[in-house]
Design a protein around this motif. Structure first.
Motif, PDB file in Angstrom:
ATOM      1  N   ASP A  25       0.947  -1.083   0.135  1.00 61.50           N
ATOM      2  CA  ASP A  25      -0.021   0.091   0.025  1.00 61.50           C
ATOM      3  C   ASP A  25       0.805   1.111   0.005  1.00 61.50           C
ATOM      4  O   ASP A  25       1.514   1.593   1.083  1.00 61.50           O
ATOM      5  CB  ASP A  25      -0.940  -0.083   1.317  1.00 61.50           C
ATOM      6  N   LEU A  26       0.977   1.791  -1.089  1.00 55.65           N
ATOM      7  CA  LEU A  26       1.898   2.977  -1.332  1.00 55.65           C
ATOM      8  C   LEU A  26       1.319   4.399  -1.579  1.00 55.65           C
ATOM      9  O   LEU A  26       1.940   5.341  -1.477  1.00 55.65           O
ATOM     10  CB  LEU A  26       2.741   2.588  -2.544  1.00 55.65           C
ATOM     11  N   PHE A  27      -0.036   4.203  -2.118  1.00 57.06           N
ATOM     12  CA  PHE A  27      -0.792   5.415  -2.253  1.00 57.06           C
ATOM     13  C   PHE A  27      -2.105   5.651  -1.508  1.00 57.06           C
ATOM     14  O   PHE A  27      -2.670   4.781  -0.954  1.00 57.06           O
ATOM     15  CB  PHE A  27      -1.125   5.357  -3.673  1.00 57.06           C
ATOM     16  N   GLU A  28      -2.672   7.090  -1.399  1.00 56.43           N
ATOM     17  CA  GLU A  28      -4.026   7.235  -0.996  1.00 56.43           C
ATOM     18  C   GLU A  28      -4.850   7.204  -2.339  1.00 56.43           C
ATOM     19  O   GLU A  28      -4.036   6.965  -3.596  1.00 56.43           O
ATOM     20  CB  GLU A  28      -3.809   8.726  -0.469  1.00 56.43           C
ATOM     21  N   VAL A  29      -6.016   7.188  -2.101  1.00 55.18           N
ATOM     22  CA  VAL A  29      -6.961   6.760  -3.377  1.00 55.18           C
ATOM     23  C   VAL A  29      -7.606   8.148  -3.414  1.00 55.18           C
ATOM     24  O   VAL A  29      -8.687   8.360  -2.690  1.00 55.18           O
ATOM     25  CB  VAL A  29      -7.827   5.506  -3.176  1.00 55.18           C
ATOM     26  N   GLY A  30      -7.678   8.527  -4.691  1.00 54.08           N
ATOM     27  CA  GLY A  30      -8.593   9.676  -5.251  1.00 54.08           C
ATOM     28  C   GLY A  30     -10.090   9.337  -5.306  1.00 54.08           C
ATOM     29  O   GLY A  30     -10.472   8.260  -5.123  1.00 54.08           O
ATOM     30  N   GLU A  31     -10.846  10.586  -5.502  1.00 52.69           N
ATOM     31  CA  GLU A  31     -12.255  10.128  -5.638  1.00 52.69           C
ATOM     32  C   GLU A  31     -12.610   9.389  -7.131  1.00 52.69           C
ATOM     33  O   GLU A  31     -11.913   9.691  -7.923  1.00 52.69           O
ATOM     34  CB  GLU A  31     -13.056  11.704  -5.707  1.00 52.69           C
ATOM     35  N   ALA A  87      -8.056  -0.997  -2.422  1.00 59.08           N
ATOM     36  CA  ALA A  87      -7.108  -1.983  -2.074  1.00 59.08           C
ATOM     37  C   ALA A  87      -6.186  -1.867  -3.371  1.00 59.08           C
ATOM     38  O   ALA A  87      -5.129  -1.969  -3.103  1.00 59.08           O
ATOM     39  CB  ALA A  87      -7.711  -3.386  -1.691  1.00 59.08           C
ATOM     40  N   ALA A  88      -6.710  -2.085  -4.722  1.00 57.86           N
ATOM     41  CA  ALA A  88      -6.014  -2.057  -5.501  1.00 57.86           C
ATOM     42  C   ALA A  88      -5.274  -0.756  -6.189  1.00 57.86           C
ATOM     43  O   ALA A  88      -4.307  -0.565  -6.709  1.00 57.86           O
ATOM     44  CB  ALA A  88      -6.941  -2.752  -6.856  1.00 57.86           C
ATOM     45  N   ALA A  89      -5.985   0.207  -5.743  1.00 57.14           N
ATOM     46  CA  ALA A  89      -5.289   1.450  -6.122  1.00 57.14           C
ATOM     47  C   ALA A  89      -4.641   1.951  -5.283  1.00 57.14           C
ATOM     48  O   ALA A  89      -3.537   2.571  -5.653  1.00 57.14           O
ATOM     49  CB  ALA A  89      -6.705   2.628  -6.091  1.00 57.14           C
ATOM     50  N   ARG A  90      -4.505   1.638  -3.920  1.00 54.64           N
ATOM     51  CA  ARG A  90      -3.367   1.799  -3.193  1.00 54.64           C
ATOM     52  C   ARG A  90      -2.063   1.192  -3.673  1.00 54.64           C
ATOM     53  O   ARG A  90      -1.290   1.526  -3.084  1.00 54.64           O
ATOM     54  CB  ARG A  90      -3.826   1.337  -1.567  1.00 54.64           C
ATOM     55  N   LYS A  91      -2.219   0.052  -4.385  1.00 60.44           N
ATOM     56  CA  LYS A  91      -1.053  -0.542  -4.698  1.00 60.44           C
ATOM     57  C   LYS A  91      -0.550   0.046  -6.019  1.00 60.44           C
ATOM     58  O   LYS A  91       0.509  -0.494  -6.598  1.00 60.44           O
ATOM     59  CB  LYS A  91      -1.371  -2.124  -4.612  1.00 60.44           C
TER      60      LYS A  91
END
Length: 299
Positions: A25-31, A87-91
């Motif tokens: 998990d490397l990122f925050e997720v946008g709208e 979960a996918a977007a955080r990766k």
């Protein structure tokens, strides 16, 4: 728990320990961004796109997922589907959840509904799915999508549509060549099946991850009638489930991960959050980096 290993020997702990790209998990997720990818039968078919924030990668893998619901219900905004997209977007993935035509809404999809109608239901859902994939690829520059790293998936009815689109395209589409430029890196199926695994060939045998209960009462784990209808029922239709598809991939020397739950029923069409670290590691190693692994896990 019994493990069966083919081609490469490794342990589940090895899978979970691998930490190169798209597993942490490397990122925050946008709208989420909502798009209309088609209008059919007077209905606007929409999809939601989830992206990692502050991601500088020029080309990103995409996961396009189709919810379940017996072709009668469900929504791309189901809590589990949205949670998986995050979960996918955080990766680092672009994650897409799609709506499709619910052609059996307020209607039967059981043993009293004729088999030819079931095939038509699969065909329409598979077409909607492929049109959503094509829409996203047409916007690959806008969303910075790598067209060589397209992962597709679905749950239950959604998995049936996706698996048939990928492996049974000659049965699903009048003109399969319409989608010939789409290349899939991998498939993620939760309690899905195809009409006929004999149509899986060396050319279309996309690597896959399967989760399925061995005693699924709706979608067969191996080869059995849909909804286990009697042979004289209008809705009698043989399907090939996860086990049969995995066996075909094994014979074709293609990669797969099959999680089978002994005695499990259709509840294993739900998102396997407990195992997502293993799933994403397999995505990374096999779908994105081309390792060859054939794994069966019986829980």
């Amino acid at each position: 728990m019994r493990l069966f290993f083919f081609l490469f020997f490794f342990s589940i702990s090895t899978l979970s320990q691998a930490q190169e790209g798209f597993t942490e998990d490397l990122f925050e997720v946008g709208e989420s961004i909502t798009e209309t990818y088609a209008v059919k039968d007077g209905e606007e078919l929409r999809l939601d796109v989830y992206q990692p924030l502050n991601d500088t990668a020029q080309l990103r893998p995409v996961i396009i997922f189709m919810h379940g619901g017996g072709f009668a219900g469900g929504t791309r905004k189901n809590d589990a589907e949205v949670k998986f997209a995050h979960a996918a977007a955080r990766k680092g993935y672009v994650a897409v959840q799609i709506t499709y035509r619910l052609t059996r809404k307020d209607k039967s999809f059981g043993c009293d509904y004729e088999a030819s109608g079931k095939i038509e239901t699969f065909q329409k859902a598979a077409e909607d799915f492929m049109d959503a994939v094509q829409f996203m690829l047409n916007k690959k520059d806008e969303y910075r999508i790598d067209p060589g790293r397209v992962i597709v998936g679905g749950s239950s009815a959604g998995a049936e549509a996706v698996l048939n689109a990928v492996y049974n395209d000659r049965l699903m589409f009048e003109d399969p060549e319409k989608y010939e430029d789409i290349d899939f890196a991998g498939v993620f199926s939760l309690a899905g099946a195809v009409v006929d695994a004999r149509y899986i060939t060396k050319e279309n045998a996309v690597p896959a991850v399967f989760f399925h209960g061995t005693d699924d009462n709706l979608v067969p784990f191996a080869t059995a009638p849909h909804h286990f209808c009697d042979p004289d029922a209008p809705g009698y239709l043989m399907l090939d489930g996860s086990k049969t598809i995995a066996e075909k991939l094994k014979k074709l020397d293609k990669s797969f991960l099959l999680y089978a739950f002994e005695g499990g029923r259709h509840e294993h069409s739900g998102m396997p959050f407990k195992y997502l670290d293993i799933v994403f590691d397999f995505f990374n190693r096999v779908f994105l980096h081309g390792e060859q692994l054939q794994i069966e896990v019986l829980k």
